[in-house]
Design a protein around this motif. Structure first.
Motif, PDB file in Angstrom:
ATOM      1  N   ASN A  76       3.620 -25.003  20.954  1.00  0.00           N
ATOM      2  CA  ASN A  76       2.517 -24.229  21.531  1.00  0.00           C
ATOM      3  C   ASN A  76       2.554 -22.757  21.125  1.00  0.00           C
ATOM      4  OD1 ASN A  76       1.275 -26.368  22.987  1.00  0.00           O
ATOM      5  ND2 ASN A  76       2.988 -26.274  24.407  1.00  0.00           N
ATOM      6  N   MET A  77       3.523 -22.374  20.314  1.00  0.00           N
ATOM      7  CA  MET A  77       3.630 -20.984  19.877  1.00  0.00           C
ATOM      8  C   MET A  77       2.480 -20.644  18.924  1.00  0.00           C
ATOM      9  SD  MET A  77       6.760 -19.153  17.795  1.00  0.00           S
ATOM     10  CE  MET A  77       7.832 -18.781  19.160  1.00  0.00           C
ATOM     11  N   ASN A  78       1.991 -19.434  19.023  1.00  0.00           N
ATOM     12  CA  ASN A  78       0.965 -18.917  18.127  1.00  0.00           C
ATOM     13  C   ASN A  78       1.555 -18.851  16.708  1.00  0.00           C
ATOM     14  OD1 ASN A  78      -0.195 -16.552  16.599  1.00  0.00           O
ATOM     15  ND2 ASN A  78      -1.609 -16.619  18.327  1.00  0.00           N
ATOM     16  N   ASP A 111       8.669 -23.827  19.415  1.00  0.00           N
ATOM     17  CA  ASP A 111       7.752 -24.440  20.377  1.00  0.00           C
ATOM     18  C   ASP A 111       6.421 -24.761  19.700  1.00  0.00           C
ATOM     19  OD1 ASP A 111       6.175 -25.184  22.526  1.00  0.00           O
ATOM     20  OD2 ASP A 111       6.492 -23.348  23.665  1.00  0.00           O
ATOM     21  N   LYS A 151      -2.146 -22.585  16.882  1.00  0.00           N
ATOM     22  CA  LYS A 151      -0.867 -23.036  17.423  1.00  0.00           C
ATOM     23  C   LYS A 151      -0.070 -23.775  16.356  1.00  0.00           C
ATOM     24  CE  LYS A 151      -2.169 -23.254  22.206  1.00  0.00           C
ATOM     25  NZ  LYS A 151      -2.149 -23.960  23.439  1.00  0.00           N
ATOM     26  N   VAL A 152       1.226 -23.684  16.490  1.00  0.00           N
ATOM     27  CA  VAL A 152       2.127 -24.347  15.561  1.00  0.00           C
ATOM     28  C   VAL A 152       1.820 -25.837  15.483  1.00  0.00           C
ATOM     29  CG1 VAL A 152       4.554 -25.020  15.270  1.00  0.00           C
ATOM     30  CG2 VAL A 152       3.970 -22.641  15.748  1.00  0.00           C
ATOM     31  N   ARG A 153       1.573 -26.467  16.620  1.00  0.00           N
ATOM     32  CA  ARG A 153       1.319 -27.916  16.630  1.00  0.00           C
ATOM     33  C   ARG A 153       0.071 -28.295  15.832  1.00  0.00           C
ATOM     34  NH1 ARG A 153       1.960 -30.868  20.590  1.00  0.00           N
ATOM     35  NH2 ARG A 153       3.093 -29.537  21.978  1.00  0.00           N
ATOM     36  N   ASP A 154      -0.855 -27.338  15.653  1.00  0.00           N
ATOM     37  CA  ASP A 154      -2.072 -27.612  14.893  1.00  0.00           C
ATOM     38  C   ASP A 154      -1.827 -27.647  13.390  1.00  0.00           C
ATOM     39  OD1 ASP A 154      -3.510 -27.610  17.291  1.00  0.00           O
ATOM     40  OD2 ASP A 154      -3.928 -25.462  17.149  1.00  0.00           O
TER      41      ASP A 154
END
Length: 155
Positions: free
Chosen positions: A107-109, A105, A23-26
């Motif tokens: 949460n986007m892959n 986002d 995920k982008v946030r990661d």
């Protein structure tokens, strides 16, 4: 009569999905250099050069994203200052920043994010949650993840 198998023992495949950030946030950068609308363009240029970055988000006092300023925006200001023989000190970030900012986002892959980078031709996307800037992802962040994935899934 026993049947013999010539395949040999199969190696158990490890579940590596927990190790790999998908995920982008990661993978987003959370420790950002941000700018304020009232800052001078000269200050921005100095910060960009000193920190070896090509731009950054512009936030208000509530940490809400209000724009993005880049090297290109600063170059336009320098060019116009020279052309019109106007001092640079009179210009601020708010006058030069891009106000219509496309976000991504958290949460986007990351692979979907890679496609979004290709489609938009942007170098970075801010990530906003509940109206507040929480991070930014760049093309370089995606490339780093791709190299991690390569070791796990590509031959």
């Amino acid at each position: 009569m026993a049947i013999k198998s010539f395949q040999g023992a199969r190696k158990q495949q490890q579940n590596t999905s927990e190790e790999i950030p998908f995920k982008v946030r990661d993978v987003m950068c959370k420790d950002l250099i941000t700018f304020k609308p009232e800052q001078s363009v000269e200050e921005v240029i100095d910060t960009l050069i000193r920190n070896k970055i090509s731009g950054g988000p512009v936030v208000n006092d509530k940490n809400e994203l209000v724009g993005i300023i880049s090297e290109g925006d600063c170059l336009k200001q320098i060019s116009e200052s020279r052309y019109y023989n106007m001092p640079m000190e009179n210009d601020n970030v708010e006058k030069r920043m891009i106000k219509d900012v496309e976000t991504i986002d958290g949460n986007m892959n990351v692979l979907d994010a890679a496609n979004k980078f290709l489609e938009s031709r942007r170098r970075r996307f801010p990530i906003v949650e509940d109206g507040k800037l929480i991070g930014q992802i760049s093309q370089k962040d995606i490339l780093k993840v791709a190299m991690e994935l390569k070791g796990h899934t590509w031959k």
